[in-house]
Motif scaffolding. Structure first.
Motif, PDB file in Angstrom:
ATOM      1  N   ALA A   1       0.792  -1.235   0.000  1.00 46.11           N
ATOM      2  CA  ALA A   1       0.000   0.000   0.000  1.00 46.11           C
ATOM      3  C   ALA A   1       0.822   1.282   0.000  1.00 46.11           C
ATOM      4  O   ALA A   1       0.364   2.315   0.472  1.00 46.11           O
ATOM      5  N   LEU A   2       2.041   1.223  -0.501  1.00 43.44           N
ATOM      6  CA  LEU A   2       2.785   2.467  -0.651  1.00 43.44           C
ATOM      7  C   LEU A   2       2.633   2.955  -2.084  1.00 43.44           C
ATOM      8  O   LEU A   2       2.478   2.159  -3.002  1.00 43.44           O
ATOM      9  N   MET A   3       2.684   4.273  -2.240  1.00 43.12           N
ATOM     10  CA  MET A   3       2.377   4.838  -3.555  1.00 43.12           C
ATOM     11  C   MET A   3       3.596   4.971  -4.461  1.00 43.12           C
ATOM     12  O   MET A   3       4.695   5.241  -4.004  1.00 43.12           O
ATOM     13  N   ASP A   4       3.364   4.751  -5.730  1.00 39.66           N
ATOM     14  CA  ASP A   4       4.374   4.953  -6.754  1.00 39.66           C
ATOM     15  C   ASP A   4       3.723   5.810  -7.824  1.00 39.66           C
ATOM     16  O   ASP A   4       2.726   5.387  -8.399  1.00 39.66           O
ATOM     17  N   PRO A   5       4.190   7.003  -8.103  1.00 41.36           N
ATOM     18  CA  PRO A   5       5.360   7.719  -7.610  1.00 41.36           C
ATOM     19  C   PRO A   5       5.366   7.918  -6.080  1.00 41.36           C
ATOM     20  O   PRO A   5       4.296   8.122  -5.484  1.00 41.36           O
ATOM     21  N   VAL A   6       6.572   7.888  -5.511  1.00 39.70           N
ATOM     22  CA  VAL A   6       6.664   8.016  -4.051  1.00 39.70           C
ATOM     23  C   VAL A   6       6.229   9.392  -3.563  1.00 39.70           C
ATOM     24  O   VAL A   6       5.694   9.507  -2.451  1.00 39.70           O
ATOM     25  N   LYS A   7       6.445  10.407  -4.377  1.00 42.78           N
ATOM     26  CA  LYS A   7       6.035  11.746  -3.941  1.00 42.78           C
ATOM     27  C   LYS A   7       4.574  11.975  -4.306  1.00 42.78           C
ATOM     28  O   LYS A   7       4.229  12.707  -5.241  1.00 42.78           O
ATOM     29  N   SER A   8       3.721  11.282  -3.597  1.00 48.08           N
ATOM     30  CA  SER A   8       2.271  11.363  -3.786  1.00 48.08           C
ATOM     31  C   SER A   8       1.604  11.352  -2.422  1.00 48.08           C
ATOM     32  O   SER A   8       2.191  10.852  -1.457  1.00 48.08           O
ATOM     33  N   VAL A   9       0.417  11.915  -2.359  1.00 51.97           N
ATOM     34  CA  VAL A   9      -0.380  11.813  -1.123  1.00 51.97           C
ATOM     35  C   VAL A   9      -1.809  11.412  -1.497  1.00 51.97           C
ATOM     36  O   VAL A   9      -2.283  11.681  -2.600  1.00 51.97           O
ATOM     37  N   SER A  10      -2.454  10.753  -0.552  1.00 52.85           N
ATOM     38  CA  SER A  10      -3.873  10.435  -0.741  1.00 52.85           C
ATOM     39  C   SER A  10      -4.545  10.638   0.607  1.00 52.85           C
ATOM     40  O   SER A  10      -3.852  10.726   1.630  1.00 52.85           O
ATOM     41  N   GLY A  11      -5.844  10.718   0.613  1.00 52.91           N
ATOM     42  CA  GLY A  11      -6.493  10.850   1.908  1.00 52.91           C
ATOM     43  C   GLY A  11      -7.930  11.331   1.820  1.00 52.91           C
ATOM     44  O   GLY A  11      -8.577  11.214   0.771  1.00 52.91           O
ATOM     45  N   ILE A  12      -8.381  11.874   2.940  1.00 54.00           N
ATOM     46  CA  ILE A  12      -9.784  12.252   3.083  1.00 54.00           C
ATOM     47  C   ILE A  12      -9.889  13.666   3.656  1.00 54.00           C
ATOM     48  O   ILE A  12      -9.038  14.082   4.447  1.00 54.00           O
ATOM     49  N   ILE A  13     -10.925  14.377   3.237  1.00 50.25           N
ATOM     50  CA  ILE A  13     -11.224  15.708   3.782  1.00 50.25           C
ATOM     51  C   ILE A  13     -12.716  15.716   4.114  1.00 50.25           C
ATOM     52  O   ILE A  13     -13.540  15.324   3.283  1.00 50.25           O
ATOM     53  N   GLY A  14     -13.043  16.126   5.304  1.00 53.13           N
ATOM     54  CA  GLY A  14     -14.447  16.205   5.702  1.00 53.13           C
ATOM     55  C   GLY A  14     -15.093  17.486   5.180  1.00 53.13           C
ATOM     56  O   GLY A  14     -14.439  18.528   5.088  1.00 53.13           O
ATOM     57  N   ILE A  15     -16.396  17.399   4.849  1.00 52.85           N
ATOM     58  CA  ILE A  15     -17.132  18.572   4.334  1.00 52.85           C
ATOM     59  C   ILE A  15     -18.446  18.688   5.094  1.00 52.85           C
ATOM     60  O   ILE A  15     -19.140  17.683   5.295  1.00 52.85           O
ATOM     61  N   GLY A  16     -18.808  19.898   5.516  1.00 52.22           N
ATOM     62  CA  GLY A  16     -20.089  20.073   6.201  1.00 52.22           C
ATOM     63  C   GLY A  16     -20.222  21.459   6.783  1.00 52.22           C
ATOM     64  O   GLY A  16     -19.252  22.232   6.802  1.00 52.22           O
ATOM     65  N   LYS A  17     -21.428  21.744   7.292  1.00 55.13           N
ATOM     66  CA  LYS A  17     -21.656  23.086   7.862  1.00 55.13           C
ATOM     67  C   LYS A  17     -21.017  23.204   9.249  1.00 55.13           C
ATOM     68  O   LYS A  17     -20.688  24.298   9.700  1.00 55.13           O
ATOM     69  N   ASP A  18     -20.845  22.062   9.920  1.00 57.75           N
ATOM     70  CA  ASP A  18     -20.349  22.117  11.302  1.00 57.75           C
ATOM     71  C   ASP A  18     -18.906  21.664  11.455  1.00 57.75           C
ATOM     72  O   ASP A  18     -18.471  21.338  12.557  1.00 57.75           O
ATOM     73  N   VAL A  19     -18.190  21.581  10.358  1.00 60.76           N
ATOM     74  CA  VAL A  19     -16.789  21.146  10.496  1.00 60.76           C
ATOM     75  C   VAL A  19     -15.871  22.368  10.490  1.00 60.76           C
ATOM     76  O   VAL A  19     -16.282  23.460  10.103  1.00 60.76           O
ATOM     77  N   LYS A  20     -14.653  22.162  10.934  1.00 56.83           N
ATOM     78  CA  LYS A  20     -13.699  23.291  10.879  1.00 56.83           C
ATOM     79  C   LYS A  20     -12.309  22.763  10.548  1.00 56.83           C
ATOM     80  O   LYS A  20     -11.995  21.597  10.794  1.00 56.83           O
TER      81      LYS A  20
END
Lengths: 226, 233
Positions: B190-209
Motif C-alpha cells: 500500500a505504498l504509492m508509486d510515484p513516491v512523492k504522492s499523497v492520498s487521503g480524506i477531507i471532511g465537508i459540512g456546515k459544522d466542520v472546521k
C-alpha cells in the motif's frame, strides 16, 4: 603524525571531502579527507590509528552535535560523505584482515516502508564508528533479515520504520528474529518508534538519533570483551 | 459522486529556497552555504521534471460509527481511528483525494542516494515532499472555494499511514477514485508509486472546521515538518 589525524578529523567534522570540493568555503583548495587519509597511510600511520584516532572520534563529534541539534541533517550527510572518502583508503586493509572492524551491523527499513533517509544516516554513522554495515535496503521482510543473520550470526540488527502502521511489521520481524536467533541484539528506530514500543515488541534498544545507536554498539563491544 | 481534476504548474506552488531551508532546520541568520546552491539547482530542475496533478471525488451520505471509529463511504468501511475520526465526524460528505509530484523527482532522489550522494538525494526528497504538499494545499483551497456557495466548510486533509489509520486501507480508498487521473500505483504493501504522492480524506459540512496547526494532533513527535512549524510559531 597527530597533526595529520587532527586535520583529517577536522575535515570529516566539517564535511571537507577532497581538494576540489567547494565546501566549506574557508577550506577552499586545501586537502580534504580523501587526500589526508591517503597521505596518512603514505607516511606510515597505521590504518587502525586512522580509524581509531580520526574517523571514529570525528563521526562521534558529528553525532553528538546532531543529537544536541547544533547541526542539521545536511551537515551530518556531508560529514558522512567526507568520512566515506577517507574510509575508501582503509577498505583494502579491512579486506585483507590487517585492520579489524568492531563487528557487523545488518540494517534495513521494514517491509511496507520505503523511507530510507533515516536508515542511511544510521548506517553511515555506524560505519563511521568502525563497523561493517550490511545494508538490506528498504521494504525488507523477516525472511531477508533471517537470511542475513544466518550468513552473519554475530551481527547486530537494526530495523527502521517511518510510518505508525509499518511499526506493526517491525514487531513481526523482531518476533521472527528472536524465535530463530534468541541471542541476536536488535535496535529499532524511526520517527514514530519509542522506548516503550521497543520494549513492548521485545527489541533490545531504541535510540531517537544515530549517535545513540553508535554508543549502544560501543557498549556491546565492551560487554563482549569483558 | 462528483470528481474534479487539476494539473498544476510548478510556479503555482510558490516554493522557494527559504521555504526549503526552513524545512531542513535552518534558523534565521544561520549559515546555509552548504545547501543553498544545491537547493537552487534542484528547484530549477524541478520546474522541468515535475508532473503535478491532483484529483478529488466528493461522496455524500457518509455514515460515521462512533463505536468502531470508522466511516462508511459508498458501501466501503474505513477504520480511520480515533484522531482522524474526531476531526471529521461532523461531516455530511467527504472528499477523497490523490495528489502527485510525478515520478521523476523520486527517481532522482533514489539515484543520488544509490550513488552515495546522500545530501543531494535528501534535498530531492525534501523538495519532492514540499511540491506534493503545496499541490495538495492548492487542491484543498479549490475544494474550499467550491463549497462556499453552499455555505459548507472543510476540514484539514488526513492520510492513511498517519494518526493510526492503517496504510493498507489505501487500497479501498483508491477504488473510490474514478479513472485515477494522477496515475498513482499502489504496491502490495500500500505504498504509492510515484513516491512523492499523497492520498487521503477531507471532511465537508456546515459544522466542520479546519485546524490551523494539525501537527499537534499527530503522533509523530519528531517529524521535520512539525519541528519546522514549531520553530516558526
Amino acid at each position: 603524525m597527530d597533526n595529520f589525524l587532527e586535520k583529517l578529523a577536522y575535515c570529516i567534522e566539517n564535511g571537507k571531502i577532497n581538494k576540489t570540493s567547494p565546501y566549506p568555503p574557508n577550506m577552499k583548495d586545501q586537502d580534504g579527507a580523501d587526500e589526508l587519509a591517503k597521505k596518512a597511510l603514505e607516511v606510515g600511520i597505521k590504518p587502525d590509528e586512522i580509524l581509531e584516532n580520526a574517523l571514529i572520534p570525528a563521526m562521534a563529534n558529528v553525532g553528538n552535535r546532531f543529537s544536541k541539534k547544533e547541526i542539521y541533517v545536511p551537515q551530518m550527510l556531508m560529514a558522512a560523505k567526507a568520512m566515506n572518502s577517507a574510509m575508501m583508503h582503509l577498505k583494502p586493509f579491512f579486506q585483507s584482515g590487517e585492520t579489524k572492524r568492531k563487528g557487523k551491523f545488518i540494517i534495513g527499513t521494514v517491509s511496507g516502508d520505503l523511507h530510507d533517509i533515516g536508515k542511511n544516516l544510521v548506517a553511515m554513522m555506524i560505519e563511521g564508528g568502525g563497523w561493517e554495515v550490511i545494508d538490506l535496503g528498504v521494504d525488507v521482510g523477516a525472511e531477508k533479515f533471517l537470511k542475513a543473520i544466518d550468513e552473519h550470526p554475530d551481527a547486530i540488527v537494526g530495523l527502521s520504520a517511518l510510518l505508525t502502521t509499518t511499526m506493526e511489521n517491525m514487531k513481526k520481524i523482531v518476533t521472527a528474529i528472536k524465535e530463530k536467533h534468541s541471542t541476536s541484539k536488535i535496535l529499532v528506530g524511526g520517527a514514530p518508534v519509542t522506548m516503550e514500543y521497543c520494549e513492548k515488541i521485545g527489541a533490545d534498544f531504541y535510540s531517537p538519533d544515530p549517535q545513540g545507536a553508535v554508543n549502544y554498539l560501543k557498549q556491546l563491544v565492551s560487554l563482549r570483551k569483558n | 459522486m462528483t470528481s474534479s481534476t487539476f494539473q498544476f504548474d510548478f510556479k503555482d506552488l510558490k516554493i522557494n529556497s527559504s521555504r526549503i531551508e526552513t524545512v531542513l532546520g535552518y534558523k534565521e541568520g544561520e549559515d546555509r552555504e552548504l545547501v543553498s546552491g544545491l537547493i537552487e539547482e534542484i528547484l530549477t530542475e524541478s520546474k522541468e521534471i515535475s508532473n503535478i496533478k491532483a484529483q478529488y471525488a466528493i461522496f455524500h451520505g457518509v455514515l460515521f460509527d462512533n463505536d468502531t471509529k470508522s466511516v462508511e463511504i459508498n458501501n466501503s468501511s474505513f477504520h480511520i481511528k480515533k484522531i482522524v475520526f474526531g476531526q471529521i465526524k461532523k461531516s455530511d460528505s467527504v472528499a477523497i483525494f490523490l495528489c502527485t509530484a510525478g515520478e521523476e523527482i523520486g527517481i532522482r532522489s533514489r539515484k543520488a542516494m544509490q550513488e552515495r550522494d546522500l545530501l543531494k538525494g535528501y534535498i530531492y526528497d525534501v523538495i519532492g515532499s514540499e511540491i506534493v504538499e503545496a499541490a495538495a494545499d492548492l487542491m484543498q483551497a479549490e475544494l474550499e472555494k467550491s463549497m462556499l456557495g453552499s455555505g459548507k466548510k472543510i476540514t484539514n486533509r488526513y492520510s492513511p499511514g498517519y494518526c493510526g489509520w492503517d496504510v493498507a486501507e489505501q487500497h479501498k480508498l483508491f477504488q473510490l477514485i474514478p479513472d485515477n487521473f494522477c496515475r498513482i500505483r499502489l504496491t502490495e504493501s500500500a505504498l504509492m508509486d510515484p513516491v512523492k504522492s499523497v492520498s487521503g480524506i477531507i471532511g465537508i459540512g456546515k459544522d466542520v472546521k479546519s485546524n490551523p496547526y494539525t501537527c499537534r494532533i499527530c503522533d509523530l513527535k519528531d517529524c521535520i515538518y512539525r519541528r519546522a512549524k514549531e520553530k516558526k510559531a
